[in-house]
Design an enzyme around this catalytic site. Structure first.
Site, mmCIF file in Angstrom:
data_model
loop_
_atom_site.group_PDB
_atom_site.id
_atom_site.type_symbol
_atom_site.label_atom_id
_atom_site.label_comp_id
_atom_site.label_asym_id
_atom_site.label_seq_id
_atom_site.Cartn_x
_atom_site.Cartn_y
_atom_site.Cartn_z
ATOM 1 N N CYS A 1 -40.523 -0.729 5.661
ATOM 2 C CA CYS A 1 -40.062 -0.244 4.485
ATOM 3 C C CYS A 1 -39.908 1.157 4.237
ATOM 4 C CB CYS A 1 -40.996 -0.913 3.295
ATOM 5 S SG CYS A 1 -40.608 -0.405 1.679
ATOM 6 N N CYS B 1 -41.179 2.505 0.804
ATOM 7 C CA CYS B 1 -42.734 2.554 0.439
ATOM 8 C C CYS B 1 -43.384 3.599 1.137
ATOM 9 C CB CYS B 1 -43.382 1.106 1.048
ATOM 10 S SG CYS B 1 -42.327 -0.333 0.636
ATOM 11 N N ASP B 2 -42.922 3.845 2.450
ATOM 12 C CA ASP B 2 -43.802 4.619 3.417
ATOM 13 C C ASP B 2 -43.340 5.958 3.663
ATOM 14 O OD1 ASP B 2 -45.482 2.081 3.565
ATOM 15 O OD2 ASP B 2 -44.849 1.878 5.269
#
Ligand code: NAP
Length: 312
Positions: A137, A140-141
């Site tokens: 992701c 997200c990261d």
């Protein structure tokens, strides 16, 4: 004797299901939340969550789910750990959940929160270094990779869009694609090709992900058989996601071409009294924050449905 009928069944105890359970229990709805293993879904295997509001320093996926489960239990969410084999929706007045051991229970309303799983490339090092440089992701990261060189595997919309997003943080993003042209829609390709921080390795596949404690390099093989290594500090595997829909009657739910479940804005599916929340829904954004919101929303919608049923 185990209860065999509930007003509301919630299937799956990821963020959407746990939120739905919390709202159902606080609304005093006769409910059961069914999960085959430990609660958590994808979040349980997410190393660090940096974009869930209320945790400015971030929180591990494990701790976030632990908190959500404790919160649900504090409000007496009725959690049943049992593997579901199938869901039968042919009788609109009584939806049936059939378990692996042959037993079953029925319900008036159903909320499907079975989630989805990112596709893996299945090479050595992928599982070992997940959360240590291997990510599924970008949204997200990405901030963990400030000023680093990362690779993106895949050539679809997700890979290309996330590669562009990653350049807000990473110094360089290398897209590795198994063919010589991207699958992504042209407008996303134009954005990516104009982005000077993105370069490409065409006609190639990753054969292993290497690193001592964290990702250090990828081993690649070109379609002509030649091999090479690419030094990177992170690799984003973005080759599609698979909805967890094996137990669902996809025709009745009018699943989309990828197997996700379409709903209206209130999470109602095409079947009366059946709702879907979280990553299993057909939608653009699959994040914890909207899974939780949809879980809560689906309970309110289910409550309206149950009320209208009892009035008729
Ligand atoms: P996708 O369209 O299925 O693309 C998957 C990509 O991964 C393809 O390029 C595929 O290569 C590659 N791939 C698959 N298996 C692989 C493997 N084992 N090793 C290496 N590469 C592999 O998946 P997606 O990009 O996640 O998109 C899913 C759906 O969501 C699409 O319909 C997409 O349009 C939609 N979406 C839309 C947006 C948007 O509108 N902004 C954003 C994201 C996603 P090949 O090309 O060779 O098959």
């Amino acid at each position: 004797m185990e209860k065999s009928h509930f007003e509301l069944v919630i299937l799956g105890a990821g963020p959407a299901g746990l939120s739905a359970g919390l709202y159902a229990s606080r609304a005093r709805i006769d409910h059961v939340l069914i999960e085959k293993g430990a609660p958590g879904g994808q979040v349980l295997t997410t190393d660090w969550v940096d974009n869930y509001p209320g945790f400015p320093d971030g929180i591990s996926g494990f701790d976030l789910i632990d908190n959500m489960t404790a919160h649900a239990k504090k409000f007496d969410v009725n959690i049943l750990t049992k593997e579901v084999a199938s869901v039968e929706l042919s009788d609109p007045d009584s939806k049936r959940i059939v378990f692996g051991d042959g037993s079953s229970l029925t319900c008036d309303a159903l909320i499907i929160c079975t989630g989805a799983s990112p596709n893996k490339i299945g090479v050595p090092g992928e599982a070992e270094l997940a959360g240590k440089g291997v990510s599924y992701c970008g949204t997200c990261d990405a901030p963990f990779y400030r000023d680093m060189h990362v690779a993106v595997i895949g050539g679809g919309d997700t890979a290309v869009e996330e590669a562009d997003y990653l350049t807000r943080f990473a110094s360089k993003v290398t897209i590795i694609h198994r063919r010589d042209e991207l699958r992504a829609v042209k407008v996303l390709q134009e954005i990516a090709f104009a982005n000077k921080k993105i370069d490409y390795v065409w006609n190639s596949q990753v054969t292993s992900i290497e690193g001592d404690k964290e990702v250090e390099r990828l081993q690649l093989v070109d379609n002509d058989g030649s091999t090479s290594a690419l030094e990177v500090q992170g690799v984003f595997v973005l080759i599609g996601i698979t909805p967890n829909n094996a137990i669902l009657p996809l025709e009745e739910l009018k699943a989309d071409q990828w197997g996700f479940i379409p709903t209206d804005a209130e999470t109602l599916t095409s079947v009366s009294g059946v709702f879907a929340a979280g990553d299993i829904r057909s939608k653009l954004m699959r994040q914890i924050v909207n899974a939780c919101g949809e879980g809560a929303n689906s309970v309110i919608a289910a409550e309206h449905y149950l009320k209208s049923r009892s009035e008729n």
